[in-house]
Write a protein that holds these residues in place. Structure first.
Motif, PDB file in Angstrom:
ATOM      1  N   ILE A  27       0.843  -1.204   0.000  1.00  0.00           N
ATOM      2  CA  ILE A  27       0.000   0.000   0.000  1.00  0.00           C
ATOM      3  C   ILE A  27       0.878   1.254   0.000  1.00  0.00           C
ATOM      4  O   ILE A  27       0.720   2.155  -0.837  1.00  0.00           O
ATOM      5  N   ALA A  28       1.832   1.305   0.914  1.00  0.00           N
ATOM      6  CA  ALA A  28       2.675   2.503   1.038  1.00  0.00           C
ATOM      7  C   ALA A  28       3.496   2.724  -0.233  1.00  0.00           C
ATOM      8  O   ALA A  28       3.594   3.841  -0.759  1.00  0.00           O
ATOM      9  N   SER A  29       4.090   1.651  -0.750  1.00  0.00           N
ATOM     10  CA  SER A  29       4.953   1.765  -1.931  1.00  0.00           C
ATOM     11  C   SER A  29       4.133   2.109  -3.175  1.00  0.00           C
ATOM     12  O   SER A  29       4.479   3.021  -3.945  1.00  0.00           O
ATOM     13  N   HIS A  30       3.031   1.376  -3.392  1.00  0.00           N
ATOM     14  CA  HIS A  30       2.200   1.628  -4.581  1.00  0.00           C
ATOM     15  C   HIS A  30       1.597   3.040  -4.538  1.00  0.00           C
ATOM     16  O   HIS A  30       1.519   3.720  -5.562  1.00  0.00           O
ATOM     17  N   CYS A  31       1.132   3.484  -3.361  1.00  0.00           N
ATOM     18  CA  CYS A  31       0.496   4.811  -3.277  1.00  0.00           C
ATOM     19  C   CYS A  31       1.507   5.914  -3.557  1.00  0.00           C
ATOM     20  O   CYS A  31       1.193   6.895  -4.240  1.00  0.00           O
ATOM     21  N   ALA A  47      -3.260  -0.075  -8.842  1.00  0.00           N
ATOM     22  CA  ALA A  47      -4.475   0.387  -8.166  1.00  0.00           C
ATOM     23  C   ALA A  47      -5.335  -0.798  -7.728  1.00  0.00           C
ATOM     24  O   ALA A  47      -5.898  -0.790  -6.630  1.00  0.00           O
ATOM     25  N   VAL A  48      -5.410  -1.841  -8.577  1.00  0.00           N
ATOM     26  CA  VAL A  48      -6.166  -3.037  -8.194  1.00  0.00           C
ATOM     27  C   VAL A  48      -5.472  -3.715  -7.008  1.00  0.00           C
ATOM     28  O   VAL A  48      -6.127  -4.156  -6.068  1.00  0.00           O
ATOM     29  N   GLU A  49      -4.160  -3.779  -7.061  1.00  0.00           N
ATOM     30  CA  GLU A  49      -3.433  -4.431  -5.960  1.00  0.00           C
ATOM     31  C   GLU A  49      -3.600  -3.677  -4.643  1.00  0.00           C
ATOM     32  O   GLU A  49      -3.537  -4.279  -3.566  1.00  0.00           O
ATOM     33  N   ALA A  85       7.888  -8.592  -3.969  1.00  0.00           N
ATOM     34  CA  ALA A  85       8.095  -7.200  -3.551  1.00  0.00           C
ATOM     35  C   ALA A  85       7.119  -6.333  -4.342  1.00  0.00           C
ATOM     36  O   ALA A  85       6.604  -6.770  -5.367  1.00  0.00           O
ATOM     37  N   PRO A  86       6.848  -5.101  -3.902  1.00  0.00           N
ATOM     38  CA  PRO A  86       5.932  -4.262  -4.666  1.00  0.00           C
ATOM     39  C   PRO A  86       6.289  -4.212  -6.154  1.00  0.00           C
ATOM     40  O   PRO A  86       5.414  -4.186  -7.011  1.00  0.00           O
TER      41      PRO A  86
END
Lengths: 428, 154
Positions: free
Chosen positions: A102-106, A307-309, A347-348
């Motif tokens: 969440i933190a990395s993707h956002c 976004a889906v992840e 990993a992300p």
């Protein structure tokens, strides 16, 4: 027209690197993603260290995805000791990983990648007209960081992870306190997917070989076989028989290939394509409503896979907390013994492979680490080759922008792969 | 978190030695009496600055900086000086301090702290993974605390 597109210092990526695209007439003759961040020799400095130190030492490779390093290291050392996580420990690890995804993707979606689609040079400029988007992204990121703080002890470089489990298991009350914000964030993530699905995406596709973990039941985090869209299906311990790292003169990061076949893609787009059926119903339904589906071979749409992840991660985090019972004990004991262990987690940015040869005294004799950005480098260069013909006909500034965006599709973490970026498009 | 009129925010990564200087100053400040309405925060992720700079008239940030000075010197800077001077606050990934302040000002021009002071504690670029401060930076902590208290009293 002969020319060169040069980006001396690629921005909105993690780490330091540069990009050069040379044209001979309207034909591209060379693409180099040059990574000049110095090599960091982590594999060498792990030799002679205790096996229990591997998660904390390797976590230092990256400030964005330390949990990934901790997870791959733990699983590899545990594999060497023949120990498997019980269901409660497994769930707690997945919850911690949800926090990091969440933190990395956002960070990447809202602050680094969305400005490309909305036509701004950076998130600060974007914030003027799209402040609500930036605020939403920061709040969602914070919700992910909060998971890491509660389980990991702090949000950057968590200290509570240990080989065999955790030093201390959080109480149900600790985790339940996160729920109101996570429930808000899950809805915000669904709204984000709809917003991002409305972006205009460059018309670009390549026939990629996608590579990701695949688990019999779940969307992949820590376990599964390594599979590909070209039929690969191997055990993690066969990784090095199948994949090969190659030295290239222009990069301090190694390039990975599938032996006999060449480059491949790992990361969100690969996971999404190979594991769509393993998404939780909430994530699948949100994707369907937003018109986002598989197969998807457009790398610019990786922002949609992320976004889906993120929906998946918030939904799973909520489910894990709802049914959470603290693992007891918080960590399993590992028997001593000389052995080699293999660990591969998602990993992300994609597959992160670790192998450790551990001696009978518990010290690491040899270590091997293959980060996702190193695996994706060949594909990033191939994308640039493919899109170069279009760049040749574009005004310089627009061409440079599109080339940089092509790199950012991969959310490259150059710190990890060596471990930043500069673009040159040159005439000959 | 609301109610405080001034936020003192220590920024840093305590696991990277002197990069944790800002956090160390914030922690040391907790040992002293500070005026009512002062909140002390410690952050590692600079994106947190965006929310912490909102809804207050004034903020004091403390961070380790690399500058053309020997380690252990104190610099009093405005956010604008951060951009124009040869001073580099340390940030691993994501936004740096100057970017986070600019982002906060863009997002909330009416409610972001009107006065933002930055105290930079000069360090040598951190090369080791250690939780300890170097002697020069450690020796500067009391002076940094005194400077923050003077700014708070002023």
């Amino acid at each position: 027209m002969a020319r060169t597109i040069t980006v001396d210092c690629l921005t909105r990526v993690e780490g330091a690197g540069a990009l050069t695209i040379r044209f001979d007439g309207d034909k591209v003759c060379e693409v180099k993603l040059r990574i000049f961040e110095p090599p960091r020799f982590f594999e060498g400095l792990l030799r002679g260290r205790a096996r229990e130190e591997a998660p904390d030492i390797t976590a230092r490779i990256c400030g964005i995805c330390p949990v990934a390093y901790q997870m791959s290291a733990c699983h590899a050392i545990e594999d060497a000791a023949g120990v498997h996580m019980d269901e409660r420990l497994r769930s707690l690890r997945r919850l911690l990983y949800c926090g990091e995804w969440i933190a990395s993707h956002c960070l990447h979606m809202f602050l680094l990648h969305a400005p490309d689609f909305l036509g701004y040079p950076d998130a600060i400029a974007m914030a003027g007209e799209h402040g609500h988007l930036v605020r939403r992204g920061l709040r969602m990121k914070k919700a992910g960081n909060a998971i890491m703080s509660v389980i990991g002890g702090r949000e950057v470089h968590p200290v509570n992870v240990k080989v065999g489990g955790f030093y201390r298991a959080p109480t149900p009350k600790d985790l339940q306190a996160l729920l109101p914000e996570l429930i808000w964030a899950r809805d915000a993530a669904v709204e984000t997917l709809v917003d991002f699905a409305g972006f205009e995406f460059p018309d670009f596709e390549r026939d990629y070989e996608f590579v990701a973990l695949r688990h019999p039941r779940d969307y992949p985090f820590c376990e599964g076989r390594i599979v590909s869209s070209a039929g690969l299906d191997i055990d993690v311990r066969d990784y090095e028989d199948t994949f090969e790292e190659q030295q290239v003169a222009h990069s301090t990061a190694l390039h990975s290939v599938i032996r006999g076949r060449g480059g491949y893609v790992c990361g969100p787009l690969a996971r999404f394509n190979l594991n769509f059926d393993r998404l939780r119903p909430a994530a699948r339904a949100a994707a369907a409503r937003a018109g986002v589906g598989v197969p998807c071979h457009n790398p610019f749409k990786s922002i949609l896979a992320r976004a889906v992840e993120v929906i998946q991660a918030f939904d799973e985090a909520i489910a894990i907390i709802d049914s959470y019972r603290p693992p007891a004990p918080a960590a399993l004991d590992l028997p001593q013994g000389a052995a080699t262990g293999y660990g591969c987690t998602e990993a992300p940015r994609g597959l992160l492979y670790h192998r450790y040869a551990v001696a009978a005294d518990g010290l690491i004799r040899e270590a091997r680490i293959v980060p996702p950005t190193a695996q994706n480098q060949k594909s990033i260069e191939a994308d640039l080759y493919s899109i170069a013909a279009r760049l040749a006909d574009m005004p310089h500034e627009a061409a440079t922008w599109l080339a940089e965006q092509t790199v950012r599709n991969y959310d490259p973490c150059i710190s990890c792969s060596t471990h930043f970026l500069k673009l040159e498009i040159e005439p000959r | 978190m609301s109610g405080g009129r001034i936020r003192v925010i220590g920024i840093g990564q305590p696991s990277a030695g002197d990069d944790g200087a800002g956090i160390a100053v914030a922690r040391a400040l907790r040992e002293h009496r500070v005026p009512a309405g002062v909140e002390i925060h410690e952050i590692t992720d600079t994106t947190r600055l965006v929310e912490l700079l909102e809804g207050i008239p004034r903020a004091i940030l403390i961070d380790a900086v690399v500058a053309d000075r020997a380690p252990g010197n104190l610099l009093c800077l405005t956010p604008e000086e951060l951009v124009t001077q040869r001073v580099t606050p340390l940030s691993s990934h994501g936004a740096g301090v100057a970017e986070a302040i600019r982002l906060a000002r863009t997002l909330a021009p009416a409610t972001v702290a009107a006065t933002i002071s930055l105290i930079g504690l000069t360090i040598a670029p951190p090369m080791h993974c250690t939780r300890h401060l170097s002697p020069a930076v450690s020796a500067a902590l009391p002076r940094a605390v005194t400077l923050v208290r003077r700014l708070l009293d002023g």
